[in-house]
Design a protein around this motif. Structure first.
Motif, PDB file in Angstrom:
ATOM      1  N   TRP A  36      25.364  29.652 118.660  1.00 28.08           N
ATOM      2  CA  TRP A  36      26.726  29.589 119.199  1.00 28.08           C
ATOM      3  C   TRP A  36      27.265  28.184 118.935  1.00 28.08           C
ATOM      4  CZ3 TRP A  36      29.700  33.476 121.026  1.00 28.08           C
ATOM      5  CH2 TRP A  36      29.067  34.660 121.437  1.00 28.08           C
ATOM      6  N   PHE A  37      28.500  28.143 118.500  1.00 28.02           N
ATOM      7  CA  PHE A  37      29.196  26.890 118.242  1.00 28.02           C
ATOM      8  C   PHE A  37      30.551  26.950 118.936  1.00 28.02           C
ATOM      9  CE2 PHE A  37      26.549  25.015 114.905  1.00 28.02           C
ATOM     10  CZ  PHE A  37      25.728  26.092 114.618  1.00 28.02           C
ATOM     11  N   ARG A  38      31.189  25.809 119.035  1.00 29.84           N
ATOM     12  CA  ARG A  38      32.539  25.811 119.596  1.00 29.84           C
ATOM     13  C   ARG A  38      33.383  24.748 118.924  1.00 29.84           C
ATOM     14  NH1 ARG A  38      31.113  23.540 125.715  1.00 29.84           N
ATOM     15  NH2 ARG A  38      30.613  21.373 125.108  1.00 29.84           N
ATOM     16  N   ARG A  39      34.683  24.997 118.938  1.00 29.07           N
ATOM     17  CA  ARG A  39      35.643  24.028 118.405  1.00 29.07           C
ATOM     18  C   ARG A  39      36.731  23.836 119.428  1.00 29.07           C
ATOM     19  NH1 ARG A  39      36.835  22.612 113.084  1.00 29.07           N
ATOM     20  NH2 ARG A  39      35.835  24.481 112.250  1.00 29.07           N
ATOM     21  N   ALA A  40      36.773  22.642 119.980  1.00 25.96           N
ATOM     22  CA  ALA A  40      37.813  22.295 120.942  1.00 25.96           C
ATOM     23  C   ALA A  40      39.056  21.830 120.185  1.00 25.96           C
ATOM     24  CB  ALA A  40      37.311  21.196 121.870  1.00 25.96           C
ATOM     25  N   PRO A  41      40.206  21.891 120.808  1.00 22.23           N
ATOM     26  CA  PRO A  41      41.446  21.461 120.143  1.00 22.23           C
ATOM     27  C   PRO A  41      41.326  20.034 119.620  1.00 22.23           C
ATOM     28  CG  PRO A  41      41.946  22.590 122.193  1.00 22.23           C
ATOM     29  CD  PRO A  41      40.467  22.431 122.162  1.00 22.23           C
ATOM     30  N   LYS A  43      39.206  18.820 117.576  1.00 22.15           N
ATOM     31  CA  LYS A  43      37.837  18.341 117.330  1.00 22.15           C
ATOM     32  C   LYS A  43      37.144  19.218 116.297  1.00 22.15           C
ATOM     33  CE  LYS A  43      37.134  16.281 121.897  1.00 22.15           C
ATOM     34  NZ  LYS A  43      36.228  16.199 123.072  1.00 22.15           N
ATOM     35  N   GLY A  44      36.025  18.743 115.816  1.00 20.11           N
ATOM     36  CA  GLY A  44      35.249  19.495 114.848  1.00 20.11           C
ATOM     37  C   GLY A  44      34.370  20.536 115.511  1.00 20.11           C
ATOM     38  N   ARG A  45      33.736  21.363 114.693  1.00 17.21           N
ATOM     39  CA  ARG A  45      32.850  22.387 115.219  1.00 17.21           C
ATOM     40  C   ARG A  45      31.594  21.754 115.792  1.00 17.21           C
ATOM     41  NH1 ARG A  45      32.019  27.394 111.386  1.00 17.21           N
ATOM     42  NH2 ARG A  45      34.191  27.694 111.969  1.00 17.21           N
ATOM     43  N   GLU A  46      31.227  22.170 116.976  1.00 17.25           N
ATOM     44  CA  GLU A  46      30.118  21.563 117.710  1.00 17.25           C
ATOM     45  C   GLU A  46      29.025  22.590 117.971  1.00 17.25           C
ATOM     46  OE1 GLU A  46      29.461  19.414 122.117  1.00 17.25           O
ATOM     47  OE2 GLU A  46      31.180  20.716 121.737  1.00 17.25           O
ATOM     48  N   PHE A  47      27.793  22.192 117.721  1.00 13.89           N
ATOM     49  CA  PHE A  47      26.658  23.047 118.054  1.00 13.89           C
ATOM     50  C   PHE A  47      26.550  23.188 119.575  1.00 13.89           C
ATOM     51  CE2 PHE A  47      22.511  24.879 117.957  1.00 13.89           C
ATOM     52  CZ  PHE A  47      21.798  24.286 118.983  1.00 13.89           C
ATOM     53  N   VAL A  48      26.317  24.431 120.030  1.00 14.05           N
ATOM     54  CA  VAL A  48      26.139  24.676 121.460  1.00 14.05           C
ATOM     55  C   VAL A  48      24.701  25.073 121.765  1.00 14.05           C
ATOM     56  CG1 VAL A  48      26.838  26.100 123.425  1.00 14.05           C
ATOM     57  CG2 VAL A  48      28.555  25.345 121.735  1.00 14.05           C
ATOM     58  N   VAL A  88      36.251  21.862 132.447  1.00 13.47           N
ATOM     59  CA  VAL A  88      37.463  21.844 131.634  1.00 13.47           C
ATOM     60  C   VAL A  88      37.124  21.496 130.187  1.00 13.47           C
ATOM     61  CG1 VAL A  88      39.666  20.687 131.264  1.00 13.47           C
ATOM     62  CG2 VAL A  88      38.972  21.325 133.582  1.00 13.47           C
ATOM     63  N   GLU A  89      36.169  20.604 130.011  1.00 15.19           N
ATOM     64  CA  GLU A  89      35.800  20.176 128.649  1.00 15.19           C
ATOM     65  C   GLU A  89      35.034  21.239 127.866  1.00 15.19           C
ATOM     66  OE1 GLU A  89      35.219  18.562 131.515  1.00 15.19           O
ATOM     67  OE2 GLU A  89      33.242  17.582 131.525  1.00 15.19           O
ATOM     68  N   ASP A  90      34.716  22.370 128.478  1.00 15.64           N
ATOM     69  CA  ASP A  90      34.118  23.489 127.755  1.00 15.64           C
ATOM     70  C   ASP A  90      35.178  24.340 127.054  1.00 15.64           C
ATOM     71  OD1 ASP A  90      31.806  23.873 130.473  1.00 15.64           O
ATOM     72  OD2 ASP A  90      31.412  22.949 128.515  1.00 15.64           O
ATOM     73  N   THR A  91      36.437  24.057 127.300  1.00 17.35           N
ATOM     74  CA  THR A  91      37.527  24.796 126.657  1.00 17.35           C
ATOM     75  C   THR A  91      37.433  24.663 125.146  1.00 17.35           C
ATOM     76  OG1 THR A  91      39.023  24.555 128.538  1.00 17.35           O
ATOM     77  CG2 THR A  91      40.027  24.936 126.385  1.00 17.35           C
ATOM     78  N   ALA A  92      37.371  25.795 124.470  1.00 20.49           N
ATOM     79  CA  ALA A  92      37.200  25.797 123.014  1.00 20.49           C
ATOM     80  C   ALA A  92      37.226  27.235 122.514  1.00 20.49           C
ATOM     81  CB  ALA A  92      35.870  25.146 122.627  1.00 20.49           C
ATOM     82  N   VAL A  93      37.283  27.368 121.202  1.00 26.94           N
ATOM     83  CA  VAL A  93      36.994  28.654 120.566  1.00 26.94           C
ATOM     84  C   VAL A  93      35.492  28.682 120.311  1.00 26.94           C
ATOM     85  CG1 VAL A  93      37.402  30.153 118.604  1.00 26.94           C
ATOM     86  CG2 VAL A  93      39.276  28.754 119.512  1.00 26.94           C
ATOM     87  N   TYR A  94      34.862  29.741 120.753  1.00 31.22           N
ATOM     88  CA  TYR A  94      33.411  29.885 120.618  1.00 31.22           C
ATOM     89  C   TYR A  94      33.092  30.869 119.492  1.00 31.22           C
ATOM     90  CZ  TYR A  94      32.514  27.172 124.798  1.00 31.22           C
ATOM     91  OH  TYR A  94      32.439  26.140 125.721  1.00 31.22           O
ATOM     92  N   TYR A  95      32.178  30.446 118.639  1.00 33.58           N
ATOM     93  CA  TYR A  95      31.781  31.242 117.486  1.00 33.58           C
ATOM     94  C   TYR A  95      30.284  31.542 117.539  1.00 33.58           C
ATOM     95  CZ  TYR A  95      36.081  29.232 115.512  1.00 33.58           C
ATOM     96  OH  TYR A  95      37.372  28.836 115.288  1.00 33.58           O
TER      97      TYR A  95
END
Length: 122
Positions: A36-41, A43-48, A88-95
């Motif tokens: 699972w990864f996420r991209r916050a507004p 920011k780059g794609r982040e490993f979760v 709040v900082e978990d807000t992102a699109v999750y992939y």
């Protein structure tokens, strides 16, 4: 070829929980490690988090340890992300993503879903 479809995103208040699902096509799901990864507004794609093909090994980003749990059901071709105590900082699109061999924290995956939005309000 593996097709991935995420679901379960939405709007939740800080401190709340969500469970994301990622359904995979194909008969070889159990041979793939999943991440699972996420991209916050802005920011780059982040490993979760990531899980090995049969679920025996898992890895987490420090920012989500003890709050998020990855799991999988190979009989249902589905991987899950249980998210508790959301911030709040978990807000992102999750992939979700799939690759043949589990490599902790790598972003080099072969297949990706389209993403699902998670919004955490204060």
């Amino acid at each position: 070829q593996v097709q991935l479809v995420e679901s379960g995103g939405g709007l939740v208040q800080a401190g709340g929980s969500l469970r994301l699902s990622c359904a995979a096509s194909g008969r070889t799901f159990s041979s793939y490690a999943m991440g699972w990864f996420r991209r916050a507004p802005g920011k780059g794609r982040e490993f979760v988090t990531a899980i090995s093909s049969h679920g025996s090994s898992t890895y987490y980003a420090e920012s989500v340890k003890c709050r998020f749990t990855i799991s999988r059901d190979n009989a249902k071709n589905t991987v899950y992300l249980q998210m508790n105590n959301l911030k709040v900082e978990d807000t992102a699109v999750y992939y979700c993503a799939a690759r043949k061999l589990l490599v902790p924290t790598t972003r080099d995956y072969d297949y990706w879903g389209q993403g699902t939005q998670v919004t955490v309000s204060s």
